[in-house]
Write a protein that holds these residues in place. Sequence first.
Motif: not given
Length: 166
Positions: A58-59, A76-78, A80-81, A85-88
């Motif tokens: 998680k960012k 990734k958008l799903q 994040k929602q 948080k954004r993830t990688s």
Amino acid sequence: MINRTQEIYQTNRAILHHLSISYQQWQHEPILDFATDELVALRLGWTGTHSKSLFLKKKGGGFALFLTDKDSRLDKLQIKQLLGKRTSICSNDEMMAEIGCLPGAVCPFGLPIDVTIVVDSDLFALEEILYTPGLPEWTFSISGVDLRLILSTIPNQVIETKKGEA
């Protein structure tokens, strides 16, 4: 590293026995990629759905695991929602340091408590789900109903999602 993967394997067996879950297990050559997975599945006659566990960073800190079937892609958008948080996708080295799993053999159970599990709820309807219990030379199969039971008893936060929902 071998000690941690053995611990994850034993934790999986303990969870299944504690919950009286019926499961099958196979020992085979190590599976660390989808090509080997498909060859072993063909040779052993597996009919279940192969799962995929993606370990995410998680960012801003923290980790999550996305559990789905092997043919689904990470949205990734799903994610994040759902997580806020954004993830990688975590690097192999960082993943091994955080959870002790080998790349290609990430186990969805026995994770540190602070790892959030995001699960594709379509898995719960499956008759048979195949997963790696920590050691890449073993594969376990459980039902989707039993997957839901396991996730309801582990200490991790579990977030259910459906493909295309957010």
